[in-house]
Design a protein around this motif. Structure first.
Motif, PDB file in Angstrom:
ATOM      1  N   GLY A 155     -10.237  -1.073 -15.584  1.00 57.36           N
ATOM      2  CA  GLY A 155     -11.478  -0.797 -14.852  1.00 57.36           C
ATOM      3  C   GLY A 155     -11.303  -0.334 -13.432  1.00 57.36           C
ATOM      4  N   GLY A 156     -10.072   0.032 -13.059  1.00 52.49           N
ATOM      5  CA  GLY A 156      -9.849   0.606 -11.724  1.00 52.49           C
ATOM      6  C   GLY A 156     -10.304  -0.321 -10.614  1.00 52.49           C
ATOM      7  N   TRP A 157     -11.030   0.256  -9.671  1.00 56.57           N
ATOM      8  CA  TRP A 157     -11.405  -0.483  -8.457  1.00 56.57           C
ATOM      9  C   TRP A 157     -12.468  -1.549  -8.701  1.00 56.57           C
ATOM     10  CZ3 TRP A 157      -8.793  -0.860  -4.077  1.00 56.57           C
ATOM     11  CH2 TRP A 157      -7.797   0.090  -3.841  1.00 56.57           C
ATOM     12  N   ALA A 158     -13.047  -1.572  -9.898  1.00 58.80           N
ATOM     13  CA  ALA A 158     -14.025  -2.629 -10.185  1.00 58.80           C
ATOM     14  C   ALA A 158     -13.324  -3.933 -10.558  1.00 58.80           C
ATOM     15  CB  ALA A 158     -14.945  -2.182 -11.319  1.00 58.80           C
ATOM     16  N   HIS A 159     -12.010  -3.880 -10.810  1.00 60.58           N
ATOM     17  CA  HIS A 159     -11.297  -5.083 -11.257  1.00 60.58           C
ATOM     18  C   HIS A 159     -10.944  -5.977 -10.065  1.00 60.58           C
ATOM     19  CE1 HIS A 159      -8.125  -7.609 -13.009  1.00 60.58           C
ATOM     20  NE2 HIS A 159      -8.716  -7.349 -14.164  1.00 60.58           N
ATOM     21  N   PRO A 160     -11.126  -7.298 -10.217  1.00 58.67           N
ATOM     22  CA  PRO A 160     -10.901  -8.189  -9.075  1.00 58.67           C
ATOM     23  C   PRO A 160      -9.467  -8.187  -8.539  1.00 58.67           C
ATOM     24  CG  PRO A 160     -11.689  -9.430 -11.017  1.00 58.67           C
ATOM     25  CD  PRO A 160     -11.697  -7.977 -11.379  1.00 58.67           C
ATOM     26  N   ALA A 161      -8.480  -7.833  -9.378  1.00 55.81           N
ATOM     27  CA  ALA A 161      -7.086  -7.871  -8.892  1.00 55.81           C
ATOM     28  C   ALA A 161      -6.655  -6.564  -8.230  1.00 55.81           C
ATOM     29  CB  ALA A 161      -6.140  -8.195 -10.054  1.00 55.81           C
ATOM     30  N   MET A 162      -7.547  -5.581  -8.177  1.00 54.07           N
ATOM     31  CA  MET A 162      -7.132  -4.248  -7.716  1.00 54.07           C
ATOM     32  C   MET A 162      -6.598  -4.283  -6.284  1.00 54.07           C
ATOM     33  SD  MET A 162      -6.813  -1.149  -8.826  1.00 54.07           S
ATOM     34  CE  MET A 162      -6.915   0.595  -8.459  1.00 54.07           C
ATOM     35  N   VAL A 163      -7.298  -4.983  -5.398  1.00 55.01           N
ATOM     36  CA  VAL A 163      -6.857  -4.966  -3.993  1.00 55.01           C
ATOM     37  C   VAL A 163      -5.475  -5.620  -3.878  1.00 55.01           C
ATOM     38  CG1 VAL A 163      -7.348  -5.779  -1.657  1.00 55.01           C
ATOM     39  CG2 VAL A 163      -9.204  -4.910  -3.084  1.00 55.01           C
ATOM     40  N   THR A 164      -5.304  -6.753  -4.537  1.00 54.63           N
ATOM     41  CA  THR A 164      -4.017  -7.453  -4.478  1.00 54.63           C
ATOM     42  C   THR A 164      -2.899  -6.566  -5.010  1.00 54.63           C
ATOM     43  OG1 THR A 164      -5.220  -9.466  -4.901  1.00 54.63           O
ATOM     44  CG2 THR A 164      -2.848  -9.592  -5.177  1.00 54.63           C
ATOM     45  N   ASP A 165      -3.151  -5.921  -6.136  1.00 55.62           N
ATOM     46  CA  ASP A 165      -2.110  -5.079  -6.728  1.00 55.62           C
ATOM     47  C   ASP A 165      -1.854  -3.828  -5.881  1.00 55.62           C
ATOM     48  OD1 ASP A 165      -1.682  -6.849  -8.770  1.00 55.62           O
ATOM     49  OD2 ASP A 165      -3.074  -5.867 -10.157  1.00 55.62           O
ATOM     50  N   TRP A 166      -2.927  -3.260  -5.364  1.00 54.32           N
ATOM     51  CA  TRP A 166      -2.769  -2.065  -4.502  1.00 54.32           C
ATOM     52  C   TRP A 166      -1.925  -2.437  -3.283  1.00 54.32           C
ATOM     53  CZ3 TRP A 166      -3.624  -0.402   0.455  1.00 54.32           C
ATOM     54  CH2 TRP A 166      -3.652   0.978   0.671  1.00 54.32           C
ATOM     55  N   LEU A 167      -2.219  -3.613  -2.714  1.00 52.33           N
ATOM     56  CA  LEU A 167      -1.477  -4.025  -1.512  1.00 52.33           C
ATOM     57  C   LEU A 167      -0.002  -4.286  -1.824  1.00 52.33           C
ATOM     58  CD1 LEU A 167      -4.119  -6.276   0.273  1.00 52.33           C
ATOM     59  CD2 LEU A 167      -3.093  -4.174   1.174  1.00 52.33           C
ATOM     60  N   ALA A 168       0.273  -4.832  -3.009  1.00 55.15           N
ATOM     61  CA  ALA A 168       1.679  -5.087  -3.369  1.00 55.15           C
ATOM     62  C   ALA A 168       2.440  -3.760  -3.388  1.00 55.15           C
ATOM     63  CB  ALA A 168       1.756  -5.773  -4.725  1.00 55.15           C
ATOM     64  N   HIS A 169       1.796  -2.755  -3.944  1.00 59.13           N
ATOM     65  CA  HIS A 169       2.410  -1.419  -3.980  1.00 59.13           C
ATOM     66  C   HIS A 169       2.521  -0.849  -2.568  1.00 59.13           C
ATOM     67  CE1 HIS A 169       2.215   2.932  -3.978  1.00 59.13           C
ATOM     68  NE2 HIS A 169       0.972   2.862  -3.570  1.00 59.13           N
ATOM     69  N   ALA A 170       1.420  -0.894  -1.835  1.00 63.10           N
ATOM     70  CA  ALA A 170       1.399  -0.245  -0.516  1.00 63.10           C
ATOM     71  C   ALA A 170       2.407  -0.909   0.425  1.00 63.10           C
ATOM     72  CB  ALA A 170      -0.010  -0.306   0.062  1.00 63.10           C
ATOM     73  N   ARG A 171       2.553  -2.227   0.333  1.00 68.23           N
ATOM     74  CA  ARG A 171       3.540  -2.904   1.208  1.00 68.23           C
ATOM     75  C   ARG A 171       4.949  -2.433   0.883  1.00 68.23           C
ATOM     76  NH1 ARG A 171       0.498  -8.181   0.137  1.00 68.23           N
ATOM     77  NH2 ARG A 171      -1.144  -8.069   1.711  1.00 68.23           N
ATOM     78  N   LYS A 172       5.226  -2.246  -0.396  1.00 70.28           N
ATOM     79  CA  LYS A 172       6.572  -1.763  -0.772  1.00 70.28           C
ATOM     80  C   LYS A 172       6.823  -0.381  -0.166  1.00 70.28           C
ATOM     81  CE  LYS A 172       8.359  -3.857  -4.961  1.00 70.28           C
ATOM     82  NZ  LYS A 172       9.621  -4.285  -4.341  1.00 70.28           N
ATOM     83  N   VAL A 173       5.798   0.458  -0.233  1.00 67.81           N
ATOM     84  CA  VAL A 173       5.945   1.816   0.318  1.00 67.81           C
ATOM     85  C   VAL A 173       6.160   1.742   1.830  1.00 67.81           C
ATOM     86  CG1 VAL A 173       4.758   4.029   0.653  1.00 67.81           C
ATOM     87  CG2 VAL A 173       4.574   2.833  -1.545  1.00 67.81           C
ATOM     88  N   VAL A 174       5.348   0.923   2.482  1.00 66.58           N
ATOM     89  CA  VAL A 174       5.457   0.809   3.939  1.00 66.58           C
ATOM     90  C   VAL A 174       6.833   0.264   4.318  1.00 66.58           C
ATOM     91  CG1 VAL A 174       4.557  -0.455   5.936  1.00 66.58           C
ATOM     92  CG2 VAL A 174       2.974   0.596   4.291  1.00 66.58           C
ATOM     93  N   ASP A 175       7.272  -0.793   3.628  1.00 68.52           N
ATOM     94  CA  ASP A 175       8.557  -1.403   3.988  1.00 68.52           C
ATOM     95  C   ASP A 175       9.710  -0.415   3.781  1.00 68.52           C
ATOM     96  OD1 ASP A 175       7.139  -3.632   4.584  1.00 68.52           O
ATOM     97  OD2 ASP A 175       7.687  -4.753   2.776  1.00 68.52           O
ATOM     98  N   ARG A 176       9.555   0.422   2.790  1.00 72.74           N
ATOM     99  CA  ARG A 176      10.639   1.366   2.489  1.00 72.74           C
ATOM    100  C   ARG A 176      10.680   2.526   3.493  1.00 72.74           C
ATOM    101  NH1 ARG A 176      13.161   1.746  -3.017  1.00 72.74           N
ATOM    102  NH2 ARG A 176      14.424   3.622  -3.006  1.00 72.74           N
ATOM    103  N   TYR A 177       9.506   2.947   3.954  1.00 74.23           N
ATOM    104  CA  TYR A 177       9.491   4.186   4.750  1.00 74.23           C
ATOM    105  C   TYR A 177       9.115   4.018   6.220  1.00 74.23           C
ATOM    106  CZ  TYR A 177      10.017   6.123   0.119  1.00 74.23           C
ATOM    107  OH  TYR A 177      10.489   6.391  -1.142  1.00 74.23           O
ATOM    108  N   ALA A 178       8.803   2.809   6.652  1.00 76.78           N
ATOM    109  CA  ALA A 178       8.386   2.624   8.056  1.00 76.78           C
ATOM    110  C   ALA A 178       9.457   3.122   9.018  1.00 76.78           C
ATOM    111  CB  ALA A 178       8.071   1.157   8.320  1.00 76.78           C
ATOM    112  N   SER A 179      10.721   2.939   8.656  1.00 77.64           N
ATOM    113  CA  SER A 179      11.800   3.329   9.573  1.00 77.64           C
ATOM    114  C   SER A 179      11.889   4.848   9.735  1.00 77.64           C
ATOM    115  CB  SER A 179      13.143   2.790   9.073  1.00 77.64           C
ATOM    116  OG  SER A 179      13.443   3.419   7.847  1.00 77.64           O
ATOM    117  N   ARG A 180      11.199   5.595   8.875  1.00 80.13           N
ATOM    118  CA  ARG A 180      11.215   7.060   8.987  1.00 80.13           C
ATOM    119  C   ARG A 180      10.136   7.571   9.943  1.00 80.13           C
ATOM    120  NH1 ARG A 180      14.449   8.460   4.564  1.00 80.13           N
ATOM    121  NH2 ARG A 180      14.913  10.235   5.862  1.00 80.13           N
ATOM    122  N   ASP A 181       9.425   6.635  10.562  1.00 80.01           N
ATOM    123  CA  ASP A 181       8.394   6.941  11.561  1.00 80.01           C
ATOM    124  C   ASP A 181       7.328   7.923  11.058  1.00 80.01           C
ATOM    125  OD1 ASP A 181       7.209   6.534  14.040  1.00 80.01           O
ATOM    126  OD2 ASP A 181       8.154   8.311  14.913  1.00 80.01           O
TER     127      ASP A 181
END
Ligand code: IFM
Length: 440
Positions: A155-181
């Protein structure tokens, strides 16, 4: 008609513009006879998005929308950025660009819940390596309207776990690429994302406020995470500028809710309307983007609007460009090169009037998949996806124009736009009627 659809969406969310934009203090400054170049630190860039250009696409909400919609062009492999990213990065570097915007596709790096695909990340590692090796800075979008098939399934963004799961992904991306400014974009055009999920994803109208709140929570949370990982980072969620009185209604609810966590205001500016041109729009205009009217001076009004809404916050044109129909000359005779030069002229005028513009990205470096169709062409380099299996990138007239603009830090001092400002632009009604921008 685009405005009424977006208005309808805003109304469906129960949205009311919480904050008004302060009125302009005094009359608009009269233009100087010549226009100054932008400063040496101005960021010239190109923009793209993962699903629209990559190809080799894993299961995602958008793969499913295409499969479910026979009238959409088959996706194929888009323009195969997945295998040709080095060439496209080289084309951008050849323009002299300093910023290359991509999105990191959640569907590629987390194909199944809890399962991270190292090969997916390795692709983005290589793209970012290529961008930085070419002397450019990456601009990374965390969500350009695409999420994994497994998240679509429930159900995409209507699902209650979407924000938590999106953040888990987004944090991984940020942690991996933050050093590239990188410069960061959290959500691409959130109001259009809501509309997209309603029309393509079957998001019920009642769930639109749920999704909007979810986007706000996700943006605000990842903003703090980015700043912890990358002190001094620049983060935005880019807004598709609508027009005048519609702007606070459509974009206001999101931007007001994330206002405290915006380091720059990312603005996408494309079309401009006057009372006459809006009356002439066909009912299919949103499916025929090349028929929407262009008003390059509207970018000045859009910048002025957000300079008043966020005094002192830098503004960045994260996307701007113009569509043609399959690369054919436009019915209004406007060429990509003229539109680009005219647009840049108005950015220089905005800077001259003290509006803090940080940068400008052209959408897009190449033609790509325009959300269901290969017909609207936005690329500096055109690609005949439907007819050319070699996917050759062919330069439009705007390639030389952009190269010259970047080298000269703008259009020449005595440049005059090829297109005169519209009378009474709805991009800034009613001020554009009473106090319009003028050309010396
Ligand atoms: O292609 C889109 C992009 O995904 C979001 N902004 C507008 C572009 C052109 O329509």
């Amino acid at each position: 008609m685009p405005l009424s659809r977006r208005h309808a969406l805003a109304l469906a969310t129960g949205a009311v513009a919480a904050l008004t934009v302060p009125a302009r203090a005094g009359a608009r400054p009269a233009p100087a006879p010549t226009v100054a170049p932008v400063g040496p630190g101005f960021l010239w860039g190109v923009a793209s998005a993962g699903f629209q250009c990559e190809g080799s696409a894993p299961d995602s909400n958008w793969r499913r929308y295409v499969d479910a919609t026979p009238s959409y062009d088959r996706y194929g492999d888009a323009v195969d950025f997945f295998h040709r990213y080095r060439d496209d990065v080289g084309l951008a570097a050849g323009l002299g660009a300093g910023v290359y915007r991509i999105s990191v596709e959640w569907a590629r790096v987390q194909p199944r819940p809890g399962e991270w695909d190292e090969a997916g990340f390795a692709f983005y590692d290589a793209v970012i390596d290529a961008i930085t090796a070419a002397g450019m800075r990456p601009m990374l979008t965390l969500d350009h309207w695409v999420y994994p098939g497994w998240a679509a399934e429930r159900g995409g963004w209507a699902h209650p776990a979407m924000v938590t799961d999106w953040l888990a992904h987004a944090r991984k991306v940020v942690d991996r690429y933050a050093s590239r400014d990188p410069l960061w974009v959290t959500f691409n055009e959130p109001a259009a994302y809501l509309l997209n999920e309603t029309t393509n994803g079957g998001l019920p109208a009642a769930a639109v406020p749920v999704m909007q709140q979810a986007l706000v929570r996700a943006h605000n949370d990842i903003y703090d995470h980015i700043h912890a990982a990358q002190p001094g980072a620049l983060v935005t969620s880019n807004l598709a500028y609508i027009a005048g009185t519609a702007e606070p209604v459509v974009n206001g609810p999101m931007i007001d809710a994330i206002a405290a966590r915006l380091d720059y205001v990312g603005i996408d500016y494309y079309y401009g309307f006057s009372p006459q041109s809006i009356a002439q729009l066909s009912p299919d205009a949103m499916k025929q983007l090349w028929t929407l009217p262009l008003q390059p001076e509207g970018i000045y009004y859009a910048l002025d609007h957000y300079a008043r809404r966020f005094p002192g916050t830098p503004l960045y044109i994260v996307e701007n460009g113009m569509p043609t129909r399959d690369g054919e000359p436009r019915a209004d005779g406007y060429t990509r090169a003229d539109d680009l030069r005219d647009t840049v002229y108005w950015i220089q005028r905005a800077l001259a009037d003290g509006i803090p513009v940080l940068g400008y990205n052209y959408w897009s470096i190449t033609d790509n998949y325009e959300w269901g169709s290969y017909t609207p062409r936005f690329g500096l380099y055109t690609v005949d996806v439907r007819t050319d299996p070699t996917l050759t990138r062919r330069p439009t007239d705007a390639v030389a124009a952009y190269r010259d603009i970047i080298a000269a830090r703008g259009v020449p001092a005595d440049y005059r736009p090829t297109r005169a400002p519209a009378t009474c632009s709805l991009v800034d009604a009613p001020d554009s009627c009473t106090d319009p921008v003028t050309v010396p």
